[in-house]
Motif scaffolding. Structure first.
Motif, PDB file in Angstrom:
ATOM      1  N   VAL A   1       0.829  -1.218   0.000  1.00  0.00           N
ATOM      2  CA  VAL A   1       0.000   0.000   0.000  1.00  0.00           C
ATOM      3  C   VAL A   1       0.856   1.257   0.000  1.00  0.00           C
ATOM      4  O   VAL A   1       0.562   2.222  -0.716  1.00  0.00           O
ATOM      5  N   PHE A   2       1.942   1.240   0.774  1.00  0.00           N
ATOM      6  CA  PHE A   2       2.727   2.470   0.949  1.00  0.00           C
ATOM      7  C   PHE A   2       4.108   2.393   0.299  1.00  0.00           C
ATOM      8  O   PHE A   2       4.940   3.282   0.512  1.00  0.00           O
ATOM      9  N   ASN A   3       4.373   1.366  -0.465  1.00  0.00           N
ATOM     10  CA  ASN A   3       5.652   1.239  -1.161  1.00  0.00           C
ATOM     11  C   ASN A   3       6.832   1.426  -0.213  1.00  0.00           C
ATOM     12  O   ASN A   3       7.838   2.070  -0.544  1.00  0.00           O
ATOM     13  N   GLY A   4       6.719   0.891   0.989  1.00  0.00           N
ATOM     14  CA  GLY A   4       7.791   1.014   1.973  1.00  0.00           C
ATOM     15  C   GLY A   4       7.860   2.378   2.640  1.00  0.00           C
ATOM     16  O   GLY A   4       8.794   2.654   3.391  1.00  0.00           O
ATOM     17  N   GLY A   5       6.857   3.209   2.382  1.00  0.00           N
ATOM     18  CA  GLY A   5       6.844   4.554   2.964  1.00  0.00           C
ATOM     19  C   GLY A   5       6.362   4.575   4.401  1.00  0.00           C
ATOM     20  O   GLY A   5       6.223   5.656   4.986  1.00  0.00           O
ATOM     21  N   ARG A   6       6.058   3.441   4.984  1.00  0.00           N
ATOM     22  CA  ARG A   6       5.737   3.309   6.400  1.00  0.00           C
ATOM     23  C   ARG A   6       6.594   2.170   6.952  1.00  0.00           C
ATOM     24  O   ARG A   6       6.992   1.258   6.218  1.00  0.00           O
ATOM     25  N   THR A   7       6.851   2.200   8.255  1.00  0.00           N
ATOM     26  CA  THR A   7       7.635   1.159   8.903  1.00  0.00           C
ATOM     27  C   THR A   7       6.747   0.391   9.875  1.00  0.00           C
ATOM     28  O   THR A   7       6.109   1.014  10.733  1.00  0.00           O
ATOM     29  N   PRO A   8       6.650  -0.940   9.745  1.00  0.00           N
ATOM     30  CA  PRO A   8       5.803  -1.703  10.670  1.00  0.00           C
ATOM     31  C   PRO A   8       6.124  -1.370  12.126  1.00  0.00           C
ATOM     32  O   PRO A   8       7.288  -1.367  12.530  1.00  0.00           O
ATOM     33  N   ALA A   9       5.095  -1.089  12.898  1.00  0.00           N
ATOM     34  CA  ALA A   9       5.300  -0.696  14.297  1.00  0.00           C
ATOM     35  C   ALA A   9       5.531  -1.930  15.163  1.00  0.00           C
ATOM     36  O   ALA A   9       4.900  -2.975  14.976  1.00  0.00           O
ATOM     37  N   THR A  10       6.415  -1.775  16.135  1.00  0.00           N
ATOM     38  CA  THR A  10       6.651  -2.840  17.118  1.00  0.00           C
ATOM     39  C   THR A  10       6.300  -2.356  18.522  1.00  0.00           C
ATOM     40  O   THR A  10       6.669  -2.988  19.506  1.00  0.00           O
ATOM     41  N   GLY A  11       5.621  -1.227  18.599  1.00  0.00           N
ATOM     42  CA  GLY A  11       5.224  -0.679  19.890  1.00  0.00           C
ATOM     43  C   GLY A  11       4.379   0.561  19.672  1.00  0.00           C
ATOM     44  O   GLY A  11       3.921   0.822  18.554  1.00  0.00           O
ATOM     45  N   TRP A  12       4.183   1.341  20.718  1.00  0.00           N
ATOM     46  CA  TRP A  12       3.256   2.475  20.692  1.00  0.00           C
ATOM     47  C   TRP A  12       3.967   3.828  20.688  1.00  0.00           C
ATOM     48  O   TRP A  12       3.327   4.852  20.563  1.00  0.00           O
ATOM     49  N   VAL A  13       5.296   3.819  20.843  1.00  0.00           N
ATOM     50  CA  VAL A  13       6.075   5.055  20.889  1.00  0.00           C
ATOM     51  C   VAL A  13       6.847   5.219  19.587  1.00  0.00           C
ATOM     52  O   VAL A  13       7.433   4.263  19.080  1.00  0.00           O
ATOM     53  N   SER A  14       6.864   6.441  19.051  1.00  0.00           N
ATOM     54  CA  SER A  14       7.588   6.702  17.806  1.00  0.00           C
ATOM     55  C   SER A  14       9.094   6.544  17.999  1.00  0.00           C
ATOM     56  O   SER A  14       9.640   6.973  19.029  1.00  0.00           O
TER      57      SER A  14
ATOM     58  N   PHE B   1       3.410  10.159  23.766  1.00  0.00           N
ATOM     59  CA  PHE B   1       2.910   8.995  23.031  1.00  0.00           C
ATOM     60  C   PHE B   1       2.210   7.997  23.954  1.00  0.00           C
ATOM     61  O   PHE B   1       1.725   6.968  23.481  1.00  0.00           O
ATOM     62  N   LEU B   2       2.191   8.281  25.266  1.00  0.00           N
ATOM     63  CA  LEU B   2       1.619   7.321  26.208  1.00  0.00           C
ATOM     64  C   LEU B   2       0.496   7.915  27.062  1.00  0.00           C
ATOM     65  O   LEU B   2      -0.654   7.499  26.964  1.00  0.00           O
ATOM     66  N   GLU B   3       0.798   8.891  27.902  1.00  0.00           N
ATOM     67  CA  GLU B   3      -0.188   9.358  28.880  1.00  0.00           C
ATOM     68  C   GLU B   3      -1.458   9.953  28.257  1.00  0.00           C
ATOM     69  O   GLU B   3      -2.567   9.579  28.656  1.00  0.00           O
ATOM     70  N   PRO B   4      -1.356  10.879  27.270  1.00  0.00           N
ATOM     71  CA  PRO B   4      -2.600  11.458  26.729  1.00  0.00           C
ATOM     72  C   PRO B   4      -3.486  10.440  26.009  1.00  0.00           C
ATOM     73  O   PRO B   4      -4.681  10.672  25.838  1.00  0.00           O
ATOM     74  N   LEU B   5      -2.894   9.299  25.620  1.00  0.00           N
ATOM     75  CA  LEU B   5      -3.617   8.308  24.824  1.00  0.00           C
ATOM     76  C   LEU B   5      -4.146   7.135  25.634  1.00  0.00           C
ATOM     77  O   LEU B   5      -5.176   6.553  25.284  1.00  0.00           O
ATOM     78  N   TYR B   6      -3.443   6.775  26.711  1.00  0.00           N
ATOM     79  CA  TYR B   6      -3.776   5.515  27.376  1.00  0.00           C
ATOM     80  C   TYR B   6      -3.983   5.626  28.892  1.00  0.00           C
ATOM     81  O   TYR B   6      -4.417   4.651  29.519  1.00  0.00           O
ATOM     82  N   ALA B   7      -3.667   6.749  29.499  1.00  0.00           N
ATOM     83  CA  ALA B   7      -3.933   6.909  30.932  1.00  0.00           C
ATOM     84  C   ALA B   7      -5.443   6.942  31.168  1.00  0.00           C
ATOM     85  O   ALA B   7      -6.215   7.400  30.319  1.00  0.00           O
ATOM     86  N   THR B   8      -5.857   6.462  32.294  1.00  0.00           N
ATOM     87  CA  THR B   8      -7.292   6.417  32.619  1.00  0.00           C
ATOM     88  C   THR B   8      -7.921   7.808  32.533  1.00  0.00           C
ATOM     89  O   THR B   8      -7.457   8.741  33.188  1.00  0.00           O
ATOM     90  N   GLY B   9      -8.936   7.922  31.696  1.00  0.00           N
ATOM     91  CA  GLY B   9      -9.645   9.188  31.556  1.00  0.00           C
ATOM     92  C   GLY B   9      -8.939  10.234  30.736  1.00  0.00           C
ATOM     93  O   GLY B   9      -9.417  11.373  30.640  1.00  0.00           O
TER      94      GLY B   9
END
Length: 548
Positions: A343-356, A459-467
């Motif tokens: 789809v992206f001709n290698g223009g994306r890298t498969p993620a192995t986690g949630w942090v850039s 990449f962590l608290e605003p997305l996954y912390a409770t509330g």
């Protein structure tokens, strides 16, 4: 984003794990050979903002990119390195990372001539933090003293009862010292506070906002290098260079017109036809054989940015609630290697986690085995899950490559799990976000993240912390929350270790599935010169030049 002197160490980008190539003009003239014209107007691709243009209530790029162009906060970020620099602040100092003394530069004003002073920050922050205002960026003030009093707990959470009205409307942690100085007291130490306060949520507001919030949201009065002079969300907004701006990053063009599109292919066609000057991300079809580089030779960039794409499984849906086996099954069923290539001709890298990978503290492999395609294991986990489909994957069709990616994700799930999966299109990002924010999603949905500021915490608290304000799936884990709080108070390697431990907990539940890290492929017209694409994936409007 920018700044100048900080007390706490600001985050710097780590050596990028992704390939980074760049091609842009360094001259102050357009590449068409003409001379740069300070009266020139340029056009940019944009999506429709979800909400009126109010900083405390904007957490998506359609509105956020415009607000970042017209506002300046206490700090801003270098367009090349993302290193924080002082902007409205003269200094931000603390001896314990808990109580911060903020001194403002003198004689700064809003575009209506009223002062940018301590009150304009304190009043804006109190408005966003006040629970009944239901501002989307409310959570960014959760670490301030007095936040809980302004946001009483809902007695039955999602039940019919409502949270009581707060007895106070001001954060006890904010104290005015003088017109150009105020203090911030946090509930616990936070070493990255000076880096965080360049984000949209922390912009100041003039009295004009409090006099008429509805009118203000249509045409905000800001304090940055550009001002909103015309437009609306449906057609787009015209930003005009503001002559009263006193910062050093003054615009070199007269106008920037953000044109609202509902189709990335239409935007790309406009670039090729000479009707659009800048497109921040080309469509997936233009990535095939790097067609965009052939279409726009010497007028493209391919670089790593602070963006990750994910798939969220709504935990408020009975189909997905408290079922880690289901998240693991779906993640194992997504063939990231094949999709990023096809789809992206290698223009994306498969993620192995949630942090850039582009921020300090990144650790490869946080997702473990669950981010590697394995159809056999995927079926084993699906057999143990309560809900077995059919599945759908919702996406906004105005986003570049979203349609192709959603169809590829569903095809991979169908092939691996032998269950029905359909890509479900929303007409635009604003419409998708409205349903997400109203907790109306009943199946998987796309949930990409562009960093607000260059720090692993973002990449962590605003997305996954409770509330948390951008915790779209309503995932909650007390151990995760505790580790984030502990990491926030620490610095350097000690902090990174705790952030990484928190990230590892996400793999246990797989309520949000990492997809890929995003490199950005932008194109522009011959009229533009000195093009800089920032680590936040935006065009630096104060550097770019243009010919008439």
């Amino acid at each position: 984003m920018k700044q100048r002197r900080l007390i706490a160490a600001g985050a710097m980008f780590a050596a990028g794990a992704m390939a980074l190539t760049a091609c842009s003009s360094d001259s102050d003239s357009g590449s068409d050979g003409g001379s740069a014209d300070s009266n020139a107007s340029i056009t940019l691709y944009s999506t429709k903002p979800e909400n009126p243009l109010i900083p405390g209530n904007t957490n998506e790029v359609g509105g956020g990119n415009i607000l970042d162009a017209v506002f300046r906060g206490l700090v801003d970020y270098d367009p090349d390195t993302a290193a924080p620099e002082m902007s409205m602040a003269e200094s931000i100092e603390s001896s314990d990372n808990k109580t911060w003394d903020v001194k403002l530069k003198a004689d700064q004003t809003f575009q209506d001539g009223t002062p940018v002073d301590a009150d304009s920050f304190i009043n804006a922050w109190n408005w966003t933090a006040y629970g009944p205002n239901a501002a989307l960026n409310n959570y960014f003030f959760a670490s301030f003293d007095g936040y809980e009093a302004m946001n009483p707990a809902d007695p039955d959470e999602d039940g019919p009862k409502k949270a009581p009205t707060p007895k106070v409307k001001e954060l006890s942690g904010l104290k005015k010292v003088s017109d150009t100085e105020f203090t911030v007291t946090l509930a616990s130490a936070q070493s990255f506070f000076p880096t965080m306060v360049g984000y949209t949520a922390f912009y100041p507001l003039p009295q004009a906002f409090f006099d008429d919030p509805e009118a203000y949201g249509k045409k905000p009065i800001a304090n940055g290098p550009f001002q909103v002079t015309a437009g609306d969300g449906d057609a787009g907004f015209t930003l005009t260079a503001w002559s009263g701006y006193k910062g050093e990053d003054k615009p070199k063009i007269k106008e920037a017109i953000y044109k609202t599109y509902t189709s990335d292919s239409a935007g790309y066609s406009d670039v090729l036809a000479g009707n659009l000057d800048f497109m921040n991300q080309v469509p997936a079809a233009a990535l095939v054989d790097n067609q965009y580089q052939t279409d726009r030779p010497d007028h493209f960039v391919n670089k790593a940015v602070g963006v990750i794409q994910t798939a969220t499984l709504p935990q408020y849906s009975k189909n997905f609630k408290d079922d880690p086996n289901l998240g693991k099954a779906l993640s194992l069923a997504i063939d990231r290697d094949t999709i990023t290539k096809s789809v992206f001709n290698g223009g994306r890298t498969p993620a192995t986690g949630w942090v850039s990978p582009i921020v300090d503290g990144y650790k490869a492999g946080a997702c473990g085995e669950f981010c590697t395609y394995d159809a056999t294991k995927a079926k084993e986990y699906l057999a143990k899950s309560k809900f077995k489909g059919p599945f759908s994957f919702s996406y906004n069709q105005d986003g570049q490559g979203n349609k192709e990616a959603a169809e590829a994700i569903c095809n991979s799930i169908k092939n691996a799990l032998e269950v029905e999966c359909n890509a479900k299109a929303y007409v635009d990002f604003a419409t998708l976000r409205a349903d997400v924010n109203a907790s109306k999603m009943d199946n998987m949905f796309r949930s990409g993240w562009q960093m607000d500021y260059p720090h692993i915490q973002n990449f962590l608290e605003p997305l996954y912390a409770t509330g948390a304000g951008s915790n779209d799936g309503h995932w909650s884990n007390k151990d995760f929350d505790a580790l984030i709080k502990k990491a926030n108070a620490a610095e350097g390697e000690e902090a990174y270790a705790d952030y990484q431990s928190a990230e590892a907990l996400l793999a246990e539940d797989m309520a949000v599935i990492p997809l890929w890290y995003q490199a950005q492929q932008s194109v522009w017209s011959e009229r533009l010169g000195n093009v800089k694409v920032t680590p936040k994936s935006t065009l630096d409007l104060t550097s770019v030049t243009a010919t008439s």
